[in-house]
Motif scaffolding. Sequence first.
Motif, PDB file in Angstrom:
ATOM      1  N   TYR A 112      -8.627   2.468  -0.260  1.00 17.82           N
ATOM      2  CA  TYR A 112      -8.297   1.243  -1.323  1.00 17.82           C
ATOM      3  C   TYR A 112      -7.590   2.205  -2.389  1.00 17.82           C
ATOM      4  O   TYR A 112      -7.782   1.106  -3.029  1.00 17.82           O
ATOM      5  CB  TYR A 112      -9.517   0.592  -0.908  1.00 17.82           C
ATOM      6  N   PHE A 124      -4.496   2.202  -1.128  1.00 19.86           N
ATOM      7  CA  PHE A 124      -3.403   1.282  -0.233  1.00 19.86           C
ATOM      8  C   PHE A 124      -4.230  -0.587  -0.169  1.00 19.86           C
ATOM      9  O   PHE A 124      -5.441   0.169  -0.196  1.00 19.86           O
ATOM     10  CB  PHE A 124      -3.768   1.169   1.576  1.00 19.86           C
ATOM     11  N   GLY A 125      -4.097  -1.676  -0.199  1.00 19.58           N
ATOM     12  CA  GLY A 125      -4.689  -3.118  -0.277  1.00 19.58           C
ATOM     13  C   GLY A 125      -5.686  -3.093   0.700  1.00 19.58           C
ATOM     14  O   GLY A 125      -6.515  -3.511   0.825  1.00 19.58           O
ATOM     15  N   SER A 126      -4.867  -2.422   2.210  1.00 17.05           N
ATOM     16  CA  SER A 126      -5.048  -3.771   3.382  1.00 17.05           C
ATOM     17  C   SER A 126      -4.372  -2.259   4.403  1.00 17.05           C
ATOM     18  O   SER A 126      -3.997  -1.445   3.857  1.00 17.05           O
ATOM     19  CB  SER A 126      -4.550  -5.074   2.974  1.00 17.05           C
ATOM     20  N   GLU A 142      -3.116  -3.942   6.348  1.00 22.86           N
ATOM     21  CA  GLU A 142      -1.628  -3.467   6.113  1.00 22.86           C
ATOM     22  C   GLU A 142      -1.026  -3.252   6.052  1.00 22.86           C
ATOM     23  O   GLU A 142       0.291  -2.988   5.911  1.00 22.86           O
ATOM     24  CB  GLU A 142      -1.566  -5.235   6.698  1.00 22.86           C
ATOM     25  N   ALA A 143      -1.244  -3.147   4.013  1.00 21.12           N
ATOM     26  CA  ALA A 143      -0.141  -3.137   3.523  1.00 21.12           C
ATOM     27  C   ALA A 143      -0.013  -1.324   4.251  1.00 21.12           C
ATOM     28  O   ALA A 143       0.671  -0.152   3.609  1.00 21.12           O
ATOM     29  CB  ALA A 143      -1.653  -2.545   2.004  1.00 21.12           C
ATOM     30  N   GLU A 181       2.663  -1.109   5.778  1.00 20.10           N
ATOM     31  CA  GLU A 181       4.107  -0.935   5.604  1.00 20.10           C
ATOM     32  C   GLU A 181       3.915   0.111   5.629  1.00 20.10           C
ATOM     33  O   GLU A 181       5.414   0.971   5.958  1.00 20.10           O
ATOM     34  CB  GLU A 181       3.552  -2.350   5.470  1.00 20.10           C
ATOM     35  N   ALA A 182       3.255   1.166   5.072  1.00 23.11           N
ATOM     36  CA  ALA A 182       3.426   2.196   4.228  1.00 23.11           C
ATOM     37  C   ALA A 182       4.070   3.208   4.787  1.00 23.11           C
ATOM     38  O   ALA A 182       4.743   4.051   5.350  1.00 23.11           O
ATOM     39  CB  ALA A 182       2.751   2.403   2.604  1.00 23.11           C
ATOM     40  N   SER A 200       2.536  -8.621  11.717  1.00 19.54           N
ATOM     41  CA  SER A 200       2.254  -9.169  10.529  1.00 19.54           C
ATOM     42  C   SER A 200       3.827  -8.750  10.345  1.00 19.54           C
ATOM     43  O   SER A 200       5.054  -8.007  10.794  1.00 19.54           O
ATOM     44  CB  SER A 200       1.779  -7.399  10.331  1.00 19.54           C
ATOM     45  N   SER A 228       5.380  -8.093   7.267  1.00 20.75           N
ATOM     46  CA  SER A 228       5.903  -7.281   6.470  1.00 20.75           C
ATOM     47  C   SER A 228       6.042  -5.808   6.922  1.00 20.75           C
ATOM     48  O   SER A 228       6.917  -5.271   6.874  1.00 20.75           O
ATOM     49  CB  SER A 228       4.078  -6.578   5.547  1.00 20.75           C
TER      50      SER A 228
END
Length: 205
Positions: A53, A56-58, A60-61, A64-65, A126, A128
């Motif tokens: 964390y 990456f915030g989650s 899902e994030a 995306e990355a 998602s 994003s």
Amino acid sequence: MNSATATATATDALDVRDKILATGQRIMGGKGFSAVGLNEVLTAAGVPKGSFYHYFGSKEAFGEALLEDYFASYLAEMEGIFRLPGQTKAQQVAAYFQSWRDNQSFDDCQGKCLAVKLGAEVADLSASMRAALKRGTAGIIARLAQAMRQGVEDGSLSLDDAPENVAQSLYQLWLGASVMVKIVRTPQPFDAAWQTTRGMLRLSP
């Protein structure tokens, strides 16, 4: 903290982030996004869960990355193929599709088929991640169209439609072939895709 220490710390942080992404790409390229938990990725990467964390915030994030990193590497490899010395653009385009066939294995693609593996799954999960897929695939089609345009200019390719339209049609054809290869477990769909590609680009056998 002096500048040298700060630089080393920043480098270490990038190394950890890249390790998590590379491990996630390999595992999720084989199992899919939803089927893989963060613990599996972090254990394989040898990274404590608390560190995740920080980068990456989650999940899902992270996804995306993961896609952005995948497409950045993919586009760099693609551009390398389109700069191969001593070849016409037609030969370079043919080399690109041969590389596609080599990398999109139905057995173990080692994360190189991430867009194929995750495309339909995450597009519904998602917004994003779908946007990251859209940007990445648009970049592939644009570079393929540019190579075809250059091929027309150097006389090695002949097209019946605008390069952008041909590039989009061929990308969709090969994306579908990649899915079919995983279903039938043979390279035959790639053989059929190549025959169609050769005809559309008027390539010699």
